[in-house]
Design a protein around this motif. Structure first.
Motif, PDB file in Angstrom:
ATOM      1  N   LEU A  56       1.124  -0.987  -0.079  1.00 44.34           N
ATOM      2  CA  LEU A  56      -0.116   0.114   0.249  1.00 44.34           C
ATOM      3  C   LEU A  56       0.830   1.408  -0.043  1.00 44.34           C
ATOM      4  N   HIS A  57       2.053   1.052  -0.310  1.00 44.65           N
ATOM      5  CA  HIS A  57       2.984   2.077   0.245  1.00 44.65           C
ATOM      6  C   HIS A  57       3.100   2.719  -1.504  1.00 44.65           C
ATOM      7  N   THR A  58       1.771   3.694  -2.248  1.00 45.75           N
ATOM      8  CA  THR A  58       2.103   3.847  -2.902  1.00 45.75           C
ATOM      9  C   THR A  58       0.927   5.298  -3.139  1.00 45.75           C
ATOM     10  N   PRO A  59       1.677   5.934  -4.350  1.00 45.62           N
ATOM     11  CA  PRO A  59       1.038   7.189  -4.224  1.00 45.62           C
ATOM     12  C   PRO A  59      -0.241   7.466  -3.681  1.00 45.62           C
ATOM     13  N   MET A  60      -1.299   6.958  -4.677  1.00 47.57           N
ATOM     14  CA  MET A  60      -3.009   6.776  -3.725  1.00 47.57           C
ATOM     15  C   MET A  60      -2.655   6.374  -2.811  1.00 47.57           C
ATOM     16  N   TYR A  61      -2.593   5.486  -1.764  1.00 47.60           N
ATOM     17  CA  TYR A  61      -2.485   5.428  -0.893  1.00 47.60           C
ATOM     18  C   TYR A  61      -2.303   6.423   0.544  1.00 47.60           C
ATOM     19  N   PHE A  62      -0.972   6.381  -0.222  1.00 55.94           N
ATOM     20  CA  PHE A  62      -0.510   8.371   0.018  1.00 55.94           C
ATOM     21  C   PHE A  62      -1.751   9.303   1.063  1.00 55.94           C
ATOM     22  N   PHE A  63      -2.453   9.044  -0.165  1.00 52.38           N
ATOM     23  CA  PHE A  63      -3.009  10.887   0.194  1.00 52.38           C
ATOM     24  C   PHE A  63      -4.675   9.562   0.762  1.00 52.38           C
ATOM     25  N   VAL A  64      -4.796   8.678   0.383  1.00 59.96           N
ATOM     26  CA  VAL A  64      -6.001   7.995   1.612  1.00 59.96           C
ATOM     27  C   VAL A  64      -5.356   8.496   3.423  1.00 59.96           C
ATOM     28  N   GLY A  65      -4.348   7.842   3.362  1.00 62.84           N
ATOM     29  CA  GLY A  65      -3.936   8.040   5.027  1.00 62.84           C
ATOM     30  C   GLY A  65      -4.091   9.477   5.058  1.00 62.84           C
ATOM     31  N   SER A  66      -3.272  10.054   4.872  1.00 60.51           N
ATOM     32  CA  SER A  66      -3.309  11.664   5.162  1.00 60.51           C
ATOM     33  C   SER A  66      -4.909  12.092   4.613  1.00 60.51           C
ATOM     34  N   LEU A  67      -5.830  11.557   4.619  1.00 63.70           N
ATOM     35  CA  LEU A  67      -7.396  12.096   4.454  1.00 63.70           C
ATOM     36  C   LEU A  67      -7.719  11.321   5.756  1.00 63.70           C
ATOM     37  N   SER A  68      -6.958  10.174   5.713  1.00 68.00           N
ATOM     38  CA  SER A  68      -7.275   9.383   7.246  1.00 68.00           C
ATOM     39  C   SER A  68      -7.118  10.256   8.229  1.00 68.00           C
ATOM     40  N   PHE A  69      -6.059  10.761   8.281  1.00 66.28           N
ATOM     41  CA  PHE A  69      -5.398  11.857   9.015  1.00 66.28           C
ATOM     42  C   PHE A  69      -6.151  13.011   9.343  1.00 66.28           C
ATOM     43  N   LEU A  70      -6.327  13.398   8.916  1.00 70.29           N
ATOM     44  CA  LEU A  70      -7.102  15.139   8.659  1.00 70.29           C
ATOM     45  C   LEU A  70      -8.244  14.489   9.179  1.00 70.29           C
ATOM     46  N   ASP A  71      -8.946  13.629   8.773  1.00 72.36           N
ATOM     47  CA  ASP A  71     -10.792  13.003   9.736  1.00 72.36           C
ATOM     48  C   ASP A  71     -10.448  13.182  11.085  1.00 72.36           C
ATOM     49  N   VAL A  72      -8.484  12.301  11.137  1.00 71.82           N
ATOM     50  CA  VAL A  72      -9.152  12.280  12.918  1.00 71.82           C
ATOM     51  C   VAL A  72      -9.074  13.138  13.652  1.00 71.82           C
ATOM     52  N   TRP A  73      -8.285  14.331  12.490  1.00 75.89           N
ATOM     53  CA  TRP A  73      -8.837  15.754  12.881  1.00 75.89           C
ATOM     54  C   TRP A  73      -9.703  16.458  13.505  1.00 75.89           C
ATOM     55  N   TYR A  74     -10.309  16.511  12.236  1.00 78.74           N
ATOM     56  CA  TYR A  74     -11.852  16.545  11.610  1.00 78.74           C
ATOM     57  C   TYR A  74     -12.669  16.526  13.157  1.00 78.74           C
TER      58      TYR A  74
END
Length: 313
Positions: A56-74
């Motif tokens: 899962l170390h691909t650009p697509m999942y890097f963005f998905v992980g970044s979205l999940s991190f933002l949603d935790v904070w949000y």
């Protein structure tokens, strides 16, 4: 409260929340606590899975992980306050506290807006240039796009928060909402809000148009590329790679457009609360489900990680 020009200016507010009924408040506490736990578990679990599985170390999942991190904070900007207000008899929030909540709400909201736009561009590159995907989307560029989304989001938040809290608020200090949002605050302003509305319209309109333009242009390219694919299986596979993102965009942008494109005269407290729930509570809860339930890569990664975990026990 302060007196200025024979007006009593407000220095604190009262959030009414969803209901004043003690039983319903207890029920809502349980519901929102469960949703918050699921939101944290789902998003943090997806981040952990992406980190642990090298597939899962691909650009697509890097963005998905970044979205999940933002949603935790949000989600953490809103839900803890909702839980506090469900149990507390003192729903006061200071002007500074209200401004802080408004700032982080705006900053993270606009960050997600542009992150979803950059994710659309990532899907465009993956489908239109699959052989050059890794070269066209290097890790450095992915990091720059995520950081750029946060920078744009919080620069907008500074301007929007400054524009909102330069207004004077007077009269009743009761905010008929569960957080400090623009529509109820605007109704409490005792200044002429025409200049405020003009600035807010320009800020919101420009950013929504910019982010939407990236998404629309990316998906036009994606549709053209899919049409050119000869096999039905190839077209189905190409579409499946962006279907989760389309659902996320529809949920987030759909709600935001409904709220901010509706004239203030049409806003009612219950209408605002119901719509705001989608992007403050529902969207962060659903995003990890959207990107994992029908995703073979995530399911395979989960089985591999779980297998390794149980093998070591």
């Amino acid at each position: 409260m302060e007196a200025e020009d024979n007006r009593t200016l407000l220095r604190d507010f009262i959030l009414t929340g969803f209901t004043t009924d003690p039983f319903l408040r207890t029920v809502l506490f349980v519901v929102f606590l469960a949703s918050y736990i699921l939101t944290l578990t789902g998003n943090l679990g997806l981040i952990t899975l992406i980190y642990l599985d090298s597939c899962l170390h691909t650009p697509m999942y890097f963005f998905v992980g970044s979205l999940s991190f933002l949603d935790v904070w949000y989600s953490s900007v809103y839900t803890p306050r909702i839980l506090y207000d469900c149990l507390s008899k003192n729903n006061h929030i200071s002007l500074a506290g209200c401004a802080a909540q408004f700032f982080f709400s705006a900053g993270l909201g606009w960050s997600e807006c542009f992150l979803l736009a950059f994710m659309a561009y990532d899907r465009f590159v993956a489908i239109c240039n699959p052989l050059l995907y890794a070269i066209a989307m290097p890790k450095k560029l992915c990091i720059q796009l995520v950081v750029g989304a946060y920078i744009v989001g919080f620069v907008n938040a500074i301007v929007h928060t400054g524009n909102t809290f330069r207004l004077h608020y007077c009269g009743s200090n009761v905010i008929n909402h569960y957080f400090c949002d623009e529509p109820p605050l605007l109704k409490m302003a005792c200044d002429d809000t025409r200049e405020y509305e003009l600035i807010a319209t320009v800020i919101i309109g420009f950013n929504l148009l910019a982010a939407t333009a990236v998404i629309v242009k990316s998906y036009i390219g994606i549709v053209v590329a899919i049409i050119r694919i000869c096999s039905a299986a190839g077209r189905g596979k190409a579409f499946s790679t962006c279907s989760a993102h389309l659902v996320s965009v529809s949920l987030f942008y759909g709600t935001m457009l409904i709220i901010y494109s509706t004239p203030n005269s049409y806003h009612t407290p219950n209408w605002d609360k119901a719509n705001a729930l989608f992007y403050t509570v529902v969207n962060p809860l659903f995003n990890p489900l959207i990107y994992s339930l029908r995703n073979k890569d995530v399911k395979t990664a989960f089985k591999d990680v779980w297998g390794k975990f149980t093998a070591h026990k």
